[in-house]
Scaffold this motif. Structure first.
Motif, short mmCIF file in Angstrom:
data_model
loop_
_atom_site.label_atom_id
_atom_site.label_comp_id
_atom_site.label_asym_id
_atom_site.label_seq_id
_atom_site.Cartn_x
_atom_site.Cartn_y
_atom_site.Cartn_z
N MET A 173 -46.56 103.82 31.92
CA MET A 173 -47.27 103.13 30.84
C MET A 173 -47.99 101.91 31.40
SD MET A 173 -45.72 101.48 27.34
CE MET A 173 -46.78 100.62 26.20
N SER A 174 -49.28 101.79 31.12
CA SER A 174 -50.05 100.64 31.61
C SER A 174 -49.66 99.38 30.84
CB SER A 174 -51.55 100.89 31.46
OG SER A 174 -51.90 100.99 30.10
N LEU A 175 -49.86 98.22 31.46
CA LEU A 175 -49.51 96.94 30.85
C LEU A 175 -50.63 95.95 31.11
CD1 LEU A 175 -47.37 95.26 29.35
CD2 LEU A 175 -46.37 94.69 31.57
N GLU A 176 -51.07 95.25 30.06
CA GLU A 176 -52.15 94.28 30.16
C GLU A 176 -51.79 93.02 29.38
OE1 GLU A 176 -55.93 97.42 30.22
OE2 GLU A 176 -55.25 96.53 28.31
N PHE A 177 -52.47 91.92 29.72
CA PHE A 177 -52.35 90.69 28.94
C PHE A 177 -53.73 90.05 28.85
CE2 PHE A 177 -51.83 89.23 33.28
CZ PHE A 177 -52.49 88.02 33.32
N ARG A 178 -53.89 89.12 27.93
CA ARG A 178 -55.18 88.46 27.70
C ARG A 178 -55.15 87.05 28.26
NH1 ARG A 178 -59.40 89.74 24.08
NH2 ARG A 178 -58.06 91.48 23.43
N TYR A 179 -56.12 86.73 29.10
CA TYR A 179 -56.25 85.38 29.65
C TYR A 179 -57.33 84.62 28.88
CZ TYR A 179 -57.57 81.49 32.61
OH TYR A 179 -57.87 80.23 33.07
N LEU A 180 -57.00 83.39 28.49
CA LEU A 180 -57.93 82.54 27.75
C LEU A 180 -58.08 81.20 28.46
CD1 LEU A 180 -56.42 83.30 24.24
CD2 LEU A 180 -58.72 83.95 24.94
N ASN A 181 -59.29 80.94 28.98
CA ASN A 181 -59.54 79.63 29.58
C ASN A 181 -59.81 78.61 28.48
OD1 ASN A 181 -62.31 79.78 28.83
ND2 ASN A 181 -62.84 80.81 30.75
N GLU A 182 -60.01 77.36 28.86
CA GLU A 182 -60.13 76.31 27.84
C GLU A 182 -61.33 76.54 26.92
OE1 GLU A 182 -58.98 71.91 28.25
OE2 GLU A 182 -61.15 71.90 28.62
N GLU A 183 -62.46 76.92 27.47
CA GLU A 183 -63.64 77.18 26.66
C GLU A 183 -63.38 78.32 25.67
OE1 GLU A 183 -67.91 79.12 27.61
OE2 GLU A 183 -67.52 77.22 28.66
N GLU A 184 -62.68 79.34 26.12
CA GLU A 184 -62.37 80.47 25.24
C GLU A 184 -61.35 80.08 24.17
OE1 GLU A 184 -63.23 83.98 28.53
OE2 GLU A 184 -61.25 83.02 28.41
N MET A 185 -60.43 79.18 24.51
CA MET A 185 -59.50 78.68 23.50
C MET A 185 -60.26 77.96 22.38
SD MET A 185 -56.29 79.45 24.18
CE MET A 185 -55.22 78.20 23.46
N ILE A 186 -61.26 77.20 22.76
CA ILE A 186 -62.08 76.50 21.76
C ILE A 186 -62.82 77.52 20.89
CG2 ILE A 186 -64.04 74.95 21.44
CD1 ILE A 186 -63.11 73.51 24.02
N GLN A 187 -63.37 78.55 21.52
CA GLN A 187 -64.06 79.60 20.76
C GLN A 187 -63.11 80.29 19.78
OE1 GLN A 187 -65.70 82.27 23.68
NE2 GLN A 187 -67.06 80.72 24.56
N ALA A 188 -61.85 80.39 20.16
CA ALA A 188 -60.85 81.06 19.31
C ALA A 188 -60.26 80.13 18.25
CB ALA A 188 -59.74 81.65 20.17
N GLY A 189 -60.73 78.88 18.18
CA GLY A 189 -60.32 77.98 17.11
C GLY A 189 -59.17 77.07 17.39
N VAL A 190 -58.89 76.79 18.67
CA VAL A 190 -57.75 75.92 18.97
C VAL A 190 -57.92 74.52 18.38
CG1 VAL A 190 -58.61 75.02 21.19
CG2 VAL A 190 -56.13 75.29 20.82
N LYS A 191 -59.17 74.12 18.07
CA LYS A 191 -59.43 72.79 17.51
C LYS A 191 -59.45 72.76 15.98
CE LYS A 191 -61.89 70.59 21.34
NZ LYS A 191 -63.12 69.85 21.72
N ASP A 192 -59.06 73.84 15.34
CA ASP A 192 -59.06 73.91 13.88
C ASP A 192 -57.82 73.19 13.34
OD1 ASP A 192 -58.93 74.62 11.18
OD2 ASP A 192 -59.74 76.62 11.53
#
Length: 375
Positions: free
Chosen positions: A1-20
């Protein structure tokens, strides 16, 4: 079974709403309700450890070995949070006050999310903003549920990065704020803080820079302590009842020394984010633990209980208030001290919600761990 994870850099965290901030305050409210229901686990045998710290010696003859100094620490902060989250996470960070010489933040943080049943990695993300947001939001929900209605004056002791995020949470919780009083150690920090507030909060009309703790506390509806630790314990900030107006809320997310007379005053209400955490830190440690373990206000609560100066029942948990088990403010004249120590379940809560947005919007980089495990 394959295994993956998602990496989020700081700019991407901001895009995902970390500052909300509004959503973050809601996440912290949900987290404290689960804390009160005991649907969580943190480190240690009592499941309430703030984190695991690697300590360094004050002196060493080993070449390259770091040595101890205030705010120099390396930590891992693991936690599980149930309810709608059902997520395990670890925040790790290194903190060095000399980082500024290298044009780096004092603390550099990363957050891992893992499946709470298999341990499989789910996400790895930049966590400096995430951590500042959850602390600011934890303070802000105090302003939302504990301050007098239509608060207008906020006092900020220590106008650094943490105070900027906390100020955002205060304004979100109490949009009637119109005056900010400031006490800082350096003019540059004070000016940066004022410039930030002017750009972000146009509703604030007045800025008052104060020279003493007494002056900054006078007439403030909400008082926030966000300073870094002083090199000498005795030089850490304090607060006295005589400095505060009736109905003032004091929020401490950093060093704050309070005398016994104040803590035991019948007109003062003590509220903790999680007393069990301070109790775990203090167990077996020499008194006063606030000097020997941590300068956080919660440790001052613990010392007062352990020495018999106040009863454990005199401390209310913020989770009890959010679950409607106990009242928050008993009267408009009551002074409230709210201790905020920081917990990894806060990081798990906000990281989980930001991750969900990242998945929904396809933000971040999906990385492969394996196609098929070798072991």
């Amino acid at each position: 079974m394959s295994l993956e994870f998602r990496y989020l850099n700081e700019e991407e965290m901001i895009q995902a709403g970390v500052k909300d901030m509004a959503r973050c305050i809601t996440a912290m409210e949900d987290m404290f309700i689960l804390l009160n229901k005991e649907d969580y686990r943190m480190g240690g045998e009592n499941a309430n450890e703030h984190g695991i710290r690697v300590s360094f010696p004050k002196t060493t003859t080993i070449e390259g070995m770091p040595t101890h100094k205030p705010d120099f620490r390396f930590m891992a902060m693991p936690a599980y949070l149930g309810g709608r989250f059902k997520m395990f996470g670890i925040k790790s960070y290194g903190s060095n006050p000399d980082n500024i010489k290298k044009e780096l933040p004092r603390s550099i943080l990363m957050m891992s999310l893992m499946d709470a049943t298999t341990g499989a990695p789910i996400a790895y993300m930049s966590a400096n903003i995430l951590s500042a947001m959850r602390t600011g939001a934890t303070c802000g929900l105090g302003a939302k549920h504990l301050s007098v209605k239509t608060s207008k004056v906020v006092a900020i002791i220590g106008p650094g990065t943490m105070s900027r995020y906390t100020m955002e949470a205060f304004v979100e919780a109490q949009p009637t704020i119109e005056t900010v009083k400031i006490k800082g150690r350096g003019q540059a920090n004070i000016e940066r803080f004022i410039d930030f507030c002017k750009s972000e909060f146009p509703g604030i009309k007045n800025y008052v820079v104060c020279d003493t703790l007494e002056d900054v506390c006078n007439d403030a509806d909400i008082v926030f302590y966000g300073t870094t630790n002083a090199a000498k314990y005795e030089d850490n900030p304090t607060v006295k009842k005589a400095w505060l107006k009736k109905g003032a809320l004091v929020v401490a997310a950093s060093a704050l020394l309070v005398d016994t007379e104040f803590l035991s005053d019948s007109g003062v209400k003590l509220i903790s984010d999680n007393y069990k955490m301070y109790d775990g830190w203090g167990s077996g440690q020499p008194l006063p633990t606030q000097k020997n373990v941590s300068t956080l206000l919660g440790m001052g609560f613990y010392d007062a209980v352990t020495e018999g100066r106040i009863s454990r029942d005199s401390i209310t948990e913020i989770g009890e208030i959010l679950c409607n088990e106990k009242p928050g403010r008993d009267s408009e004249d009551q002074i409230i001290l709210y201790a905020v120590g920081g917990m990894p379940i806060e990081d798990v809560a906000w990281a989980n919600d930001v991750y969900d947005v990242a998945v929904e919007k396809g933000i971040g980089t999906v990385l492969k761990v394996w196609n098929q495990p070798e072991l």
